[in-house]
Write a protein that holds these residues in place. Structure first.
Motif, short mmCIF file in Angstrom:
data_model
loop_
_atom_site.label_atom_id
_atom_site.label_comp_id
_atom_site.label_asym_id
_atom_site.label_seq_id
_atom_site.Cartn_x
_atom_site.Cartn_y
_atom_site.Cartn_z
N TRP A 171 76.56 54.96 62.09
CA TRP A 171 77.92 55.36 61.69
C TRP A 171 78.78 54.12 61.55
CZ3 TRP A 171 74.76 58.08 64.85
CH2 TRP A 171 74.52 59.42 64.52
N ARG A 172 79.52 54.07 60.43
CA ARG A 172 80.38 52.92 60.16
C ARG A 172 81.57 53.39 59.33
NH1 ARG A 172 75.91 52.47 56.84
NH2 ARG A 172 76.35 52.51 54.59
N PRO A 173 82.62 52.61 59.31
CA PRO A 173 83.77 52.96 58.46
C PRO A 173 83.34 53.02 57.00
CG PRO A 173 84.39 51.30 60.05
CD PRO A 173 82.90 51.42 60.13
N ARG A 174 83.91 53.97 56.23
CA ARG A 174 83.51 54.15 54.85
C ARG A 174 83.90 52.96 53.98
NH1 ARG A 174 81.91 59.30 53.46
NH2 ARG A 174 82.34 60.96 54.97
N ASN A 175 85.03 52.29 54.29
CA ASN A 175 85.52 51.18 53.44
C ASN A 175 84.86 49.86 53.79
OD1 ASN A 175 86.63 50.70 55.90
ND2 ASN A 175 88.78 50.73 55.24
N LEU A 176 83.83 49.89 54.71
CA LEU A 176 83.17 48.65 55.11
C LEU A 176 82.02 48.35 54.15
CD1 LEU A 176 83.01 46.37 57.24
CD2 LEU A 176 81.39 47.79 58.49
N ASN A 177 82.06 47.18 53.55
CA ASN A 177 81.00 46.76 52.61
C ASN A 177 79.87 46.13 53.40
OD1 ASN A 177 79.47 45.99 50.48
ND2 ASN A 177 80.88 44.44 49.67
N SER A 178 78.68 46.73 53.28
CA SER A 178 77.57 46.25 54.08
C SER A 178 76.99 44.96 53.57
CB SER A 178 76.46 47.32 54.14
OG SER A 178 75.96 47.53 52.83
N GLY A 180 74.37 44.38 51.98
CA GLY A 180 72.93 44.30 52.21
C GLY A 180 72.55 44.17 53.67
N MET A 181 73.52 44.13 54.59
CA MET A 181 73.22 43.98 56.02
C MET A 181 73.16 45.37 56.68
SD MET A 181 75.72 40.83 57.01
CE MET A 181 75.20 40.87 58.68
N ILE A 182 72.34 45.46 57.69
CA ILE A 182 72.25 46.72 58.45
C ILE A 182 73.36 46.71 59.49
CG2 ILE A 182 70.82 48.13 59.96
CD1 ILE A 182 68.39 46.87 58.67
N ILE A 183 74.40 47.48 59.22
CA ILE A 183 75.54 47.51 60.13
C ILE A 183 75.81 48.95 60.54
CG2 ILE A 183 76.58 45.42 59.20
CD1 ILE A 183 78.39 47.20 57.52
N GLY A 184 76.72 49.15 61.48
CA GLY A 184 77.06 50.47 61.96
C GLY A 184 76.56 50.70 63.38
N LEU A 185 76.87 51.89 63.89
CA LEU A 185 76.52 52.24 65.27
C LEU A 185 75.29 53.15 65.30
CD1 LEU A 185 80.08 53.03 66.66
CD2 LEU A 185 78.69 51.05 67.25
N PRO A 186 74.18 52.65 65.80
CA PRO A 186 73.05 53.55 66.03
C PRO A 186 73.24 54.24 67.38
CG PRO A 186 72.42 51.35 66.64
CD PRO A 186 73.85 51.26 66.15
N VAL A 187 72.49 55.32 67.61
CA VAL A 187 72.56 55.97 68.92
C VAL A 187 71.85 55.13 69.97
CG1 VAL A 187 71.94 58.04 70.25
CG2 VAL A 187 72.74 58.25 67.90
N PHE A 188 70.69 54.61 69.63
CA PHE A 188 69.92 53.81 70.58
C PHE A 188 69.85 52.36 70.07
CE2 PHE A 188 67.84 58.03 70.13
CZ PHE A 188 68.36 58.61 71.28
N GLU A 189 70.12 51.45 70.94
CA GLU A 189 70.06 50.03 70.58
C GLU A 189 69.04 49.38 71.51
OE1 GLU A 189 71.05 46.88 68.15
OE2 GLU A 189 71.89 48.88 68.06
#
Length: 285
Positions: A171-178, A180-189
């Motif tokens: 999950w990440r903010p919609r206006n965030l340009n990735s 090509g990077m894997i960004i956002g909040l996973p449930v398990f890290e």
């Protein structure tokens, strides 16, 4: 002619019989010997001479035979009375001996019953100990079986959480340009887990970080992306419940291990995530 030496020897023999019978506690031998001696005395007295003023010297047996009937009866009654008294004594002795034997037998029976009771008590004690040992062994087998099941399920859960990239969401903010990077909040890290236990602990921490991050987004009213794979996380929660199922059968040491991993916290975090507005509703674009 009477052989008095033989008679004396016979009397001595009867005296020895009486003496040995008394020592060996054989009343029948004593009674028989006394009866013989008494009858011999009566016989000697009967055939012995006696002097009377009327007839002079004569045998007592002759005088006895010529006596009135009542005197003869009294004589026989006296002899019978002595013999009866003698054999009453012998009978009492015999009964006393039998009572002593019965008492001894009863005492032996009591001792035997006591030994039987003690043996029975020992047998009951052994059976109780065997029952306790059986219960302990059965509990150990159940604990071992529960541990094996727990280890197996925990390994599968660890593998499932480490492969979240393949089936999960971020999950990440919609206006965030990735870019090509894997960004956002996973449930398990999970990073470089050394064991299944370590992977689960990292997963618990990761789910807590994810939950706090999403709450922060909501607090700031940040528009975030939603996921359409809620069912995958529902299945993950269901699997967590399966891992937790054998808890009551685990040994105290395994329960401490279970508690240290924080599976309860992982379950609660997943439940809270599944209730948040981060999932695509049916028909929602």
């Amino acid at each position: 002619m009477i052989d008095w030496e033989k008679k004396l020897d016979w009397v001595k023999n009867q005296a020895n019989t009486i003496k040995s019978g008394v020592k060996s506690k054989q009343p029948m031998k004593v009674g028989q010997a006394l009866t013989k001696v008494f009858l011999l005395v009566v016989l000697i007295l009967a055939i012995g001479p006696q002097y009377t003023n009327e007839d002079g010297w004569e045998l007592r047996i002759v005088s006895f035979a010529l006596s009135p009937a009542n005197e003869i009866g009294d004589t026989f009654a006296g002899i019978a009375g002595v013999l009866a008294f003698l054999w009453i004594i012998v009978t009492v002795w015999l009964q006393s001996k039998e009572l002593a034997a019965q008492h001894k037998e009863l005492k032996a029976t009591r001792e035997e019953l006591k030994l039987t009771r003690e043996a029975h008590q020992k047998q009951v004690s052994i059976l109780e100990k065997q029952a306790v040992i059986f219960e302990i062994e059965q509990a150990d087998r159940l604990e071992m079986r529960a541990k094996d099941q727990f280890d197996q399920m925990l390994g599968l859960l660890s593998e499932l959480m480490q492969n979240e990239e393949r089936w999960g969401s971020r999950w990440r903010p919609r206006n965030l340009n990735s870019s090509g990077m894997i960004i956002g909040l996973p449930v398990f890290e999970i990073r470089k887990a050394t064991s299944a236990d370590d992977a689960v602990k990292q997963g618990v921490s990761g789910s807590l970080v994810c939950l706090r991050g999403l709450k922060e987004y909501f607090h700031k009213k940040t528009d975030i992306s939603k996921s359409d794979i809620r069912d995958a996380y529902l299945q993950c929660l269901s699997f967590v419940h399966e891992v937790m199922r054998p808890y009551e059968q685990l040994s105290p040491g395994q329960k401490m291990r279970f508690d240290s991993m924080g599976l309860d916290q992982l379950r609660d975090n997943l439940r809270e995530l599944l209730e948040m507005d981060i999932w695509v509703e049916s028909g929602e674009v």
